[in-house]
Design a protein around this motif. Structure first.
Motif, PDB file in Angstrom:
ATOM      1  N   SER A  34       0.860  -1.181   0.000  1.00 45.79           N
ATOM      2  CA  SER A  34       0.000   0.000   0.000  1.00 45.79           C
ATOM      3  C   SER A  34       0.895   1.229   0.000  1.00 45.79           C
ATOM      4  O   SER A  34       2.095   1.139   0.274  1.00 45.79           O
ATOM      5  CB  SER A  34      -0.912   0.001   1.237  1.00 45.79           C
ATOM      6  OG  SER A  34      -0.131   0.037   2.421  1.00 45.79           O
ATOM      7  N   ASP A  35       0.319   2.383  -0.311  1.00 42.62           N
ATOM      8  CA  ASP A  35       1.088   3.628  -0.277  1.00 42.62           C
ATOM      9  C   ASP A  35       1.345   3.998   1.183  1.00 42.62           C
ATOM     10  O   ASP A  35       0.404   4.307   1.922  1.00 42.62           O
ATOM     11  CB  ASP A  35       0.332   4.756  -0.980  1.00 42.62           C
ATOM     12  CG  ASP A  35       0.259   4.548  -2.492  1.00 42.62           C
ATOM     13  OD1 ASP A  35       1.152   3.873  -3.026  1.00 42.62           O
ATOM     14  OD2 ASP A  35      -0.688   5.046  -3.129  1.00 42.62           O
ATOM     15  N   ALA A  36       2.606   3.957   1.573  1.00 39.98           N
ATOM     16  CA  ALA A  36       2.980   4.225   2.963  1.00 39.98           C
ATOM     17  C   ALA A  36       3.598   5.617   3.069  1.00 39.98           C
ATOM     18  O   ALA A  36       4.476   5.968   2.266  1.00 39.98           O
ATOM     19  CB  ALA A  36       3.974   3.182   3.450  1.00 39.98           C
ATOM     20  N   PRO A  37       3.154   6.436   4.015  1.00 44.42           N
ATOM     21  CA  PRO A  37       3.732   7.771   4.167  1.00 44.42           C
ATOM     22  C   PRO A  37       5.163   7.708   4.691  1.00 44.42           C
ATOM     23  O   PRO A  37       5.473   6.901   5.570  1.00 44.42           O
ATOM     24  CB  PRO A  37       2.802   8.454   5.176  1.00 44.42           C
ATOM     25  CG  PRO A  37       2.186   7.330   5.945  1.00 44.42           C
ATOM     26  CD  PRO A  37       2.076   6.184   4.982  1.00 44.42           C
ATOM     27  N   LEU A  38       6.039   8.543   4.122  1.00 42.24           N
ATOM     28  CA  LEU A  38       7.387   8.675   4.655  1.00 42.24           C
ATOM     29  C   LEU A  38       7.329   9.494   5.935  1.00 42.24           C
ATOM     30  O   LEU A  38       6.294  10.068   6.276  1.00 42.24           O
ATOM     31  CB  LEU A  38       8.298   9.350   3.624  1.00 42.24           C
ATOM     32  CG  LEU A  38       8.389   8.643   2.262  1.00 42.24           C
ATOM     33  CD1 LEU A  38       9.294   9.433   1.319  1.00 42.24           C
ATOM     34  CD2 LEU A  38       8.880   7.230   2.420  1.00 42.24           C
ATOM     35  N   SER A  39       8.431   9.582   6.650  1.00 44.11           N
ATOM     36  CA  SER A  39       8.411  10.227   7.962  1.00 44.11           C
ATOM     37  C   SER A  39       8.154  11.732   7.868  1.00 44.11           C
ATOM     38  O   SER A  39       7.654  12.322   8.826  1.00 44.11           O
ATOM     39  CB  SER A  39       9.733   9.981   8.689  1.00 44.11           C
ATOM     40  OG  SER A  39      10.795  10.581   7.991  1.00 44.11           O
ATOM     41  N   ASP A  40       8.482  12.365   6.725  1.00 39.85           N
ATOM     42  CA  ASP A  40       8.276  13.810   6.631  1.00 39.85           C
ATOM     43  C   ASP A  40       7.321  14.191   5.498  1.00 39.85           C
ATOM     44  O   ASP A  40       6.289  14.798   5.723  1.00 39.85           O
ATOM     45  CB  ASP A  40       9.615  14.548   6.498  1.00 39.85           C
ATOM     46  CG  ASP A  40      10.550  13.920   5.473  1.00 39.85           C
ATOM     47  OD1 ASP A  40      10.114  12.997   4.756  1.00 39.85           O
ATOM     48  OD2 ASP A  40      11.702  14.347   5.378  1.00 39.85           O
ATOM     49  N   GLU A  41       7.635  13.817   4.256  1.00 44.39           N
ATOM     50  CA  GLU A  41       6.751  14.115   3.136  1.00 44.39           C
ATOM     51  C   GLU A  41       6.901  13.045   2.075  1.00 44.39           C
ATOM     52  O   GLU A  41       7.930  12.388   1.976  1.00 44.39           O
ATOM     53  CB  GLU A  41       7.086  15.485   2.537  1.00 44.39           C
ATOM     54  CG  GLU A  41       8.490  15.590   1.978  1.00 44.39           C
ATOM     55  CD  GLU A  41       8.733  16.893   1.240  1.00 44.39           C
ATOM     56  OE1 GLU A  41       7.843  17.323   0.486  1.00 44.39           O
ATOM     57  OE2 GLU A  41       9.816  17.473   1.428  1.00 44.39           O
ATOM     58  N   GLY A  42       5.836  12.871   1.286  1.00 43.98           N
ATOM     59  CA  GLY A  42       5.873  11.872   0.233  1.00 43.98           C
ATOM     60  C   GLY A  42       5.402  10.511   0.701  1.00 43.98           C
ATOM     61  O   GLY A  42       5.091  10.293   1.882  1.00 43.98           O
ATOM     62  N   THR A  43       5.326   9.588  -0.240  1.00 50.20           N
ATOM     63  CA  THR A  43       4.901   8.223   0.044  1.00 50.20           C
ATOM     64  C   THR A  43       5.848   7.246  -0.646  1.00 50.20           C
ATOM     65  O   THR A  43       6.625   7.622  -1.525  1.00 50.20           O
ATOM     66  CB  THR A  43       3.468   7.959  -0.451  1.00 50.20           C
ATOM     67  OG1 THR A  43       3.416   8.153  -1.870  1.00 50.20           O
ATOM     68  CG2 THR A  43       2.469   8.876   0.234  1.00 50.20           C
ATOM     69  N   ALA A  44       5.751   5.993  -0.255  1.00 50.67           N
ATOM     70  CA  ALA A  44       6.532   4.936  -0.887  1.00 50.67           C
ATOM     71  C   ALA A  44       5.670   3.685  -0.967  1.00 50.67           C
ATOM     72  O   ALA A  44       4.783   3.470  -0.133  1.00 50.67           O
ATOM     73  CB  ALA A  44       7.814   4.652  -0.116  1.00 50.67           C
ATOM     74  N   ARG A  45       5.932   2.893  -1.980  1.00 51.87           N
ATOM     75  CA  ARG A  45       5.174   1.648  -2.160  1.00 51.87           C
ATOM     76  C   ARG A  45       6.144   0.533  -2.514  1.00 51.87           C
ATOM     77  O   ARG A  45       6.973   0.670  -3.417  1.00 51.87           O
ATOM     78  CB  ARG A  45       4.130   1.810  -3.273  1.00 51.87           C
ATOM     79  CG  ARG A  45       3.152   0.639  -3.379  1.00 51.87           C
ATOM     80  CD  ARG A  45       2.178   0.868  -4.515  1.00 51.87           C
ATOM     81  NE  ARG A  45       1.135  -0.153  -4.559  1.00 51.87           N
ATOM     82  CZ  ARG A  45      -0.037  -0.059  -3.959  1.00 51.87           C
ATOM     83  NH1 ARG A  45      -0.340   1.027  -3.272  1.00 51.87           N
ATOM     84  NH2 ARG A  45      -0.937  -1.032  -4.045  1.00 51.87           N
ATOM     85  N   LEU A  46       6.035  -0.576  -1.825  1.00 51.38           N
ATOM     86  CA  LEU A  46       6.926  -1.708  -2.040  1.00 51.38           C
ATOM     87  C   LEU A  46       6.467  -2.547  -3.227  1.00 51.38           C
ATOM     88  O   LEU A  46       5.268  -2.768  -3.413  1.00 51.38           O
ATOM     89  CB  LEU A  46       6.974  -2.587  -0.794  1.00 51.38           C
ATOM     90  CG  LEU A  46       7.702  -2.007   0.425  1.00 51.38           C
ATOM     91  CD1 LEU A  46       7.385  -2.820   1.675  1.00 51.38           C
ATOM     92  CD2 LEU A  46       9.207  -1.965   0.177  1.00 51.38           C
ATOM     93  N   SER A  47       7.418  -3.023  -4.001  1.00 52.85           N
ATOM     94  CA  SER A  47       7.145  -4.000  -5.053  1.00 52.85           C
ATOM     95  C   SER A  47       7.721  -5.357  -4.675  1.00 52.85           C
ATOM     96  O   SER A  47       7.358  -6.383  -5.260  1.00 52.85           O
ATOM     97  CB  SER A  47       7.735  -3.532  -6.384  1.00 52.85           C
ATOM     98  OG  SER A  47       9.131  -3.317  -6.264  1.00 52.85           O
ATOM     99  N   ARG A  48       8.619  -5.348  -3.694  1.00 51.28           N
ATOM    100  CA  ARG A  48       9.225  -6.582  -3.217  1.00 51.28           C
ATOM    101  C   ARG A  48       9.557  -6.426  -1.735  1.00 51.28           C
ATOM    102  O   ARG A  48      10.104  -5.416  -1.318  1.00 51.28           O
ATOM    103  CB  ARG A  48      10.494  -6.904  -3.990  1.00 51.28           C
ATOM    104  CG  ARG A  48      11.178  -8.189  -3.558  1.00 51.28           C
ATOM    105  CD  ARG A  48      12.397  -8.479  -4.419  1.00 51.28           C
ATOM    106  NE  ARG A  48      12.720  -9.899  -4.408  1.00 51.28           N
ATOM    107  CZ  ARG A  48      13.193 -10.570  -5.442  1.00 51.28           C
ATOM    108  NH1 ARG A  48      13.403  -9.960  -6.593  1.00 51.28           N
ATOM    109  NH2 ARG A  48      13.468 -11.854  -5.345  1.00 51.28           N
ATOM    110  N   ALA A  49       9.245  -7.431  -0.955  1.00 51.19           N
ATOM    111  CA  ALA A  49       9.611  -7.447   0.466  1.00 51.19           C
ATOM    112  C   ALA A  49       9.725  -8.903   0.898  1.00 51.19           C
ATOM    113  O   ALA A  49       8.723  -9.611   1.005  1.00 51.19           O
ATOM    114  CB  ALA A  49       8.576  -6.714   1.317  1.00 51.19           C
ATOM    115  N   GLU A  50      10.947  -9.347   1.081  1.00 49.62           N
ATOM    116  CA  GLU A  50      11.203 -10.724   1.514  1.00 49.62           C
ATOM    117  C   GLU A  50      12.014 -10.713   2.799  1.00 49.62           C
ATOM    118  O   GLU A  50      12.865  -9.841   3.015  1.00 49.62           O
ATOM    119  CB  GLU A  50      11.946 -11.498   0.431  1.00 49.62           C
ATOM    120  CG  GLU A  50      11.119 -11.725  -0.820  1.00 49.62           C
ATOM    121  CD  GLU A  50      11.790 -12.681  -1.779  1.00 49.62           C
ATOM    122  OE1 GLU A  50      11.917 -13.881  -1.438  1.00 49.62           O
ATOM    123  OE2 GLU A  50      12.201 -12.229  -2.864  1.00 49.62           O
TER     124      GLU A  50
END
Length: 281
Positions: A34-50
């Motif tokens: 899911s779109d996760a908020p960064l600690s200050d501004e913006g978002t990030a989304r994972l395509s891989r997490a193992e």
């Protein structure tokens, strides 16, 4: 005689039945991206997490670690888990005895508890992953998309911590279950999206202006070409679906080494941030 009889009756009434041997299926699962908020501004989304998960222990005491002299249940293996999938992956059997468990502890493929004195056991899955955790994704900061990727190696490094797993139940965390012969499985569910909140916009949009001795700099997703400390040209890394790294210019993914703040922040998030969810069935 009556008092002695009452004491005897009370002792008999509080008698706990002997512990029984049990085996529970250990199931590992994750959480979809899911779109996760960064600690200050913006978002990030994972395509891989193992994740390299294990070994894993459940303890009778309220605090795991050095106080877990004898685990109630244990799984002395390690498995590679896709923690972006909500489908449970059965990895083996938790073996032990019935009774109360009030804490847990686990390693991430590298365990000083199972190694020889002064060394650690490294599971094969760590070599497969290139570390304990493998994360890839894309961050969106100020309208610029930044691909990133990092592999984290997470292990006990301080001599004073040898023999203690890297993740333990926190003192404020509620965790309690009475293991019985009716228990068939334990599901452990991770949320890797929560780890991204430890990243900052400045970790992803690198500001590295031209200066003496600098040939390639960065500014807001642009690669800067420098000569004698002066900017002589630019190239959009974002237009190439790439990221900008100081000294290298446009690269396929932005990553971090062990001595960089972003790397250390992600390690802290994995080991001491949002904890897994445990469900006995």
């Amino acid at each position: 005689m009556l008092a002695l009889a009452l004491v005897g009756f009370g002792a008999f009434g509080c008698y706990e039945s002997p512990q029984q041997s049990v085996e529970l299926a250990l199931e590992l699962a994750g959480t979809p991206a899911s779109d996760a908020p960064l600690s200050d501004e913006g978002t990030a989304r994972l395509s891989r997490a193992e994740l390299a998960f294990g070994p894993f222990w459940l303890c009778p005491g309220a605090q795991a670690g050095e106080l877990c002299d004898t685990a109630r249940l244990e799984w002395l293996d390690a498995a590679r888990v896709d923690v972006l999938s909500s489908s449970a992956q059965s990895v083996g059997e938790l073996r032990g005895v019935t009774g109360e468990v009030q804490s847990y502890m686990y390693d991430l493929g590298i365990s000083s508890l199972l190694g020889e004195p002064g060394s650690s056991f490294v599971a094969p899955v760590v070599d497969e992953l290139g570390g304990s955790v493998w994360l890839e994704g894309t961050a969106s900061v100020r309208g610029v998309d930044v691909p990133f990727g990092v592999r984290l190696t997470i292990a006990t490094v301080e001599k004073s911590e040898q023999g203690v797993p890297v993740v333990r139940k926190s003192t404020s965390e509620a965790f309690s279950h009475r293991v019985s012969e009716a228990d068939e499985a334990l599901r452990v569910e991770f949320d890797p999206n929560a780890w991204l909140g430890s990243l900052r916009a400045s970790d992803l949009l690198v500001d590295a202006p031209c200066a003496e001795g600098v040939e390639l700099g960065c500014r807001e997703g642009l690669e800067l070409r420098c000569e004698a400390g002066v900017e002589v040209g630019t190239r959009s890394c974002a237009a190439l679906d790439q990221a900008c790294r100081a000294g290298e210019g446009c690269v396929e993914q932005l990553g971090w080494s062990e001595d960089e703040p972003a790397y250390r922040a992600l390690v802290q998030a994995v080991t001491a941030g949002v904890r897994p969810r445990f469900e006995f069935r």
